[in-house]
Scaffold this motif. Structure first.
Motif, PDB file in Angstrom:
ATOM      1  N   PHE A  35       0.893  -1.171  -0.056  1.00  0.00           N
ATOM      2  CA  PHE A  35      -0.021  -0.204  -0.045  1.00  0.00           C
ATOM      3  C   PHE A  35       1.077   1.441   0.113  1.00  0.00           C
ATOM      4  N   GLU A  36       2.076   1.290   0.663  1.00  0.00           N
ATOM      5  CA  GLU A  36       3.102   2.303   0.620  1.00  0.00           C
ATOM      6  C   GLU A  36       3.379   2.566  -0.588  1.00  0.00           C
ATOM      7  N   ILE A  37       3.975   1.554  -1.409  1.00  0.00           N
ATOM      8  CA  ILE A  37       4.501   1.694  -2.674  1.00  0.00           C
ATOM      9  C   ILE A  37       3.443   2.238  -3.568  1.00  0.00           C
ATOM     10  N   LEU A  38       1.967   1.822  -3.548  1.00  0.00           N
ATOM     11  CA  LEU A  38       0.942   2.376  -4.327  1.00  0.00           C
ATOM     12  C   LEU A  38       0.653   3.714  -4.020  1.00  0.00           C
ATOM     13  N   LYS A  39       0.690   4.185  -2.797  1.00  0.00           N
ATOM     14  CA  LYS A  39       0.352   5.450  -2.360  1.00  0.00           C
ATOM     15  C   LYS A  39       1.531   6.538  -2.986  1.00  0.00           C
ATOM     16  N   ALA A  40       2.562   5.939  -2.920  1.00  0.00           N
ATOM     17  CA  ALA A  40       3.840   6.727  -3.513  1.00  0.00           C
ATOM     18  C   ALA A  40       3.870   7.177  -5.094  1.00  0.00           C
ATOM     19  N   LEU A  41       3.013   6.108  -5.601  1.00  0.00           N
ATOM     20  CA  LEU A  41       3.063   6.149  -7.257  1.00  0.00           C
ATOM     21  C   LEU A  41       1.555   5.889  -7.739  1.00  0.00           C
ATOM     22  N   PRO A  42       0.755   6.769  -7.186  1.00  0.00           N
ATOM     23  CA  PRO A  42      -0.534   6.473  -7.539  1.00  0.00           C
ATOM     24  C   PRO A  42      -1.336   6.880  -9.073  1.00  0.00           C
ATOM     25  N   ASP A  43      -0.137   7.386  -9.827  1.00  0.00           N
ATOM     26  CA  ASP A  43      -0.986   7.639 -11.127  1.00  0.00           C
ATOM     27  C   ASP A  43       0.161   7.218 -12.157  1.00  0.00           C
ATOM     28  N   MET A  44       1.298   6.496 -11.829  1.00  0.00           N
ATOM     29  CA  MET A  44       2.301   6.235 -12.728  1.00  0.00           C
ATOM     30  C   MET A  44       2.348   5.068 -12.988  1.00  0.00           C
ATOM     31  N   ALA A  45       2.408   4.519 -14.185  1.00  0.00           N
ATOM     32  CA  ALA A  45       2.486   3.226 -14.732  1.00  0.00           C
ATOM     33  C   ALA A  45       4.036   2.984 -14.831  1.00  0.00           C
ATOM     34  N   VAL A  46       4.396   1.997 -14.096  1.00  0.00           N
ATOM     35  CA  VAL A  46       5.952   1.562 -13.830  1.00  0.00           C
ATOM     36  C   VAL A  46       6.173   0.451 -14.213  1.00  0.00           C
ATOM     37  N   PHE A  47       5.182  -0.364 -14.443  1.00  0.00           N
ATOM     38  CA  PHE A  47       5.443  -1.808 -14.943  1.00  0.00           C
ATOM     39  C   PHE A  47       4.920  -2.291 -16.352  1.00  0.00           C
ATOM     40  N   ALA A  48       5.601  -3.245 -16.977  1.00  0.00           N
ATOM     41  CA  ALA A  48       5.325  -3.296 -18.424  1.00  0.00           C
ATOM     42  C   ALA A  48       4.014  -4.376 -18.443  1.00  0.00           C
ATOM     43  N   ASN A  49       3.687  -4.995 -17.487  1.00  0.00           N
ATOM     44  CA  ASN A  49       2.516  -5.788 -17.614  1.00  0.00           C
ATOM     45  C   ASN A  49       2.089  -6.157 -16.239  1.00  0.00           C
ATOM     46  N   GLU A  50       1.082  -6.912 -15.961  1.00  0.00           N
ATOM     47  CA  GLU A  50       0.494  -7.452 -14.753  1.00  0.00           C
ATOM     48  C   GLU A  50       1.626  -8.573 -14.214  1.00  0.00           C
ATOM     49  N   GLN A  51       1.860  -9.128 -14.821  1.00  0.00           N
ATOM     50  CA  GLN A  51       3.024 -10.314 -14.289  1.00  0.00           C
ATOM     51  C   GLN A  51       4.101  -9.662 -13.617  1.00  0.00           C
ATOM     52  N   GLU A  52       4.736  -8.564 -14.179  1.00  0.00           N
ATOM     53  CA  GLU A  52       5.934  -7.720 -13.811  1.00  0.00           C
ATOM     54  C   GLU A  52       5.427  -6.978 -12.583  1.00  0.00           C
ATOM     55  N   LEU A  53       4.329  -6.462 -12.405  1.00  0.00           N
ATOM     56  CA  LEU A  53       3.712  -6.015 -11.219  1.00  0.00           C
ATOM     57  C   LEU A  53       3.679  -7.020 -10.129  1.00  0.00           C
ATOM     58  N   ASP A  54       2.905  -8.353 -10.400  1.00  0.00           N
ATOM     59  CA  ASP A  54       2.958  -9.168  -9.325  1.00  0.00           C
ATOM     60  C   ASP A  54       4.169  -9.711  -8.824  1.00  0.00           C
ATOM     61  N   ASP A  55       5.253  -9.885  -9.686  1.00  0.00           N
ATOM     62  CA  ASP A  55       6.491 -10.359  -9.537  1.00  0.00           C
ATOM     63  C   ASP A  55       7.229  -9.286  -8.427  1.00  0.00           C
ATOM     64  N   TYR A  56       7.001  -7.868  -8.853  1.00  0.00           N
ATOM     65  CA  TYR A  56       7.594  -7.098  -7.949  1.00  0.00           C
ATOM     66  C   TYR A  56       6.982  -7.010  -6.479  1.00  0.00           C
ATOM     67  N   LEU A  57       5.514  -6.995  -6.241  1.00  0.00           N
ATOM     68  CA  LEU A  57       4.584  -7.002  -5.127  1.00  0.00           C
ATOM     69  C   LEU A  57       5.148  -8.368  -4.349  1.00  0.00           C
ATOM     70  N   ASP A  58       5.461  -9.465  -5.082  1.00  0.00           N
ATOM     71  CA  ASP A  58       5.763 -10.695  -4.453  1.00  0.00           C
ATOM     72  C   ASP A  58       7.275 -10.583  -3.722  1.00  0.00           C
ATOM     73  N   SER A  59       8.224 -10.078  -4.546  1.00  0.00           N
ATOM     74  CA  SER A  59       9.440  -9.766  -4.100  1.00  0.00           C
ATOM     75  C   SER A  59       9.450  -8.825  -2.887  1.00  0.00           C
ATOM     76  N   MET A  60       8.534  -7.592  -2.925  1.00  0.00           N
ATOM     77  CA  MET A  60       8.637  -6.854  -1.857  1.00  0.00           C
ATOM     78  C   MET A  60       7.995  -7.540  -0.542  1.00  0.00           C
ATOM     79  N   GLN A  61       6.992  -8.159  -0.695  1.00  0.00           N
ATOM     80  CA  GLN A  61       6.288  -9.072   0.365  1.00  0.00           C
ATOM     81  C   GLN A  61       7.178  -9.739   1.190  1.00  0.00           C
ATOM     82  N   SER A  62       8.182 -10.659   0.330  1.00  0.00           N
ATOM     83  CA  SER A  62       8.963 -11.504   0.728  1.00  0.00           C
ATOM     84  C   SER A  62      10.086 -10.863   1.348  1.00  0.00           C
ATOM     85  N   GLN A  63      10.734  -9.689   0.912  1.00  0.00           N
ATOM     86  CA  GLN A  63      11.614  -9.087   1.664  1.00  0.00           C
ATOM     87  C   GLN A  63      11.346  -8.593   2.996  1.00  0.00           C
TER      88      GLN A  63
END
Length: 124
Positions: A92-120
């Motif tokens: 939620f912090e990540i998304l609040k910091a980037l509310p209107d910015m498309a940073v990821f190429a696709n949904e899988q890339e976003l999910d991989d990033y979210l998974d990595s951050m949660q694991s970390q």
């Protein structure tokens, strides 16, 4: 991992508490969306998503939550997220910091990033 949801309602104060346990991901988001939509349609002044037992959230789960937030706001009501674990809070912090910015190429890339951050944050 599955997702279990329970709904407790305080009619007197117009509050619904939706408790989530497990993973809110691509597999579980459709059923959760139906369950949450049922609660939103009842027009409670406040709907609380209790995330105390939520272990994982993906972009599919976030879409469901943001859609419900938009609907409740449009009706003059509120949607709140409570008891977020640190790794869920980080998403939620990540998304609040980037509310209107498309940073990821696709949904899988976003999910991989979210998974990595949660694991970390969990220390996996």
């Amino acid at each position: 991992m599955d997702l279990t949801t329970t709904v407790a309602v305080d009619e007197e104060n117009s509050v619904a508490r939706v408790s989530l346990a497990g993973a809110l991901n691509t597999d579980t988001a459709p059923a959760f969306e139906l369950r949450l939509q049922d609660v939103v349609d009842k027009n409670y002044a406040l709907t609380v998503l209790d995330m105390k037992d939520l272990d994982y959230i993906s972009s599919a789960g976030l879409r469901v939550i943001f859609k419900a937030a938009k609907q409740t706001r449009g009706r003059g009501n509120k949607l709140a997220a409570a008891n977020r674990k640190p790794h869920i809070d980080k998403v939620f912090e990540i998304l609040k910091a980037l509310p209107d910015m498309a940073v990821f190429a696709n949904e899988q890339e976003l999910d991989d990033y979210l998974d990595s951050m949660q694991s970390q944050v969990r220390g996996d």
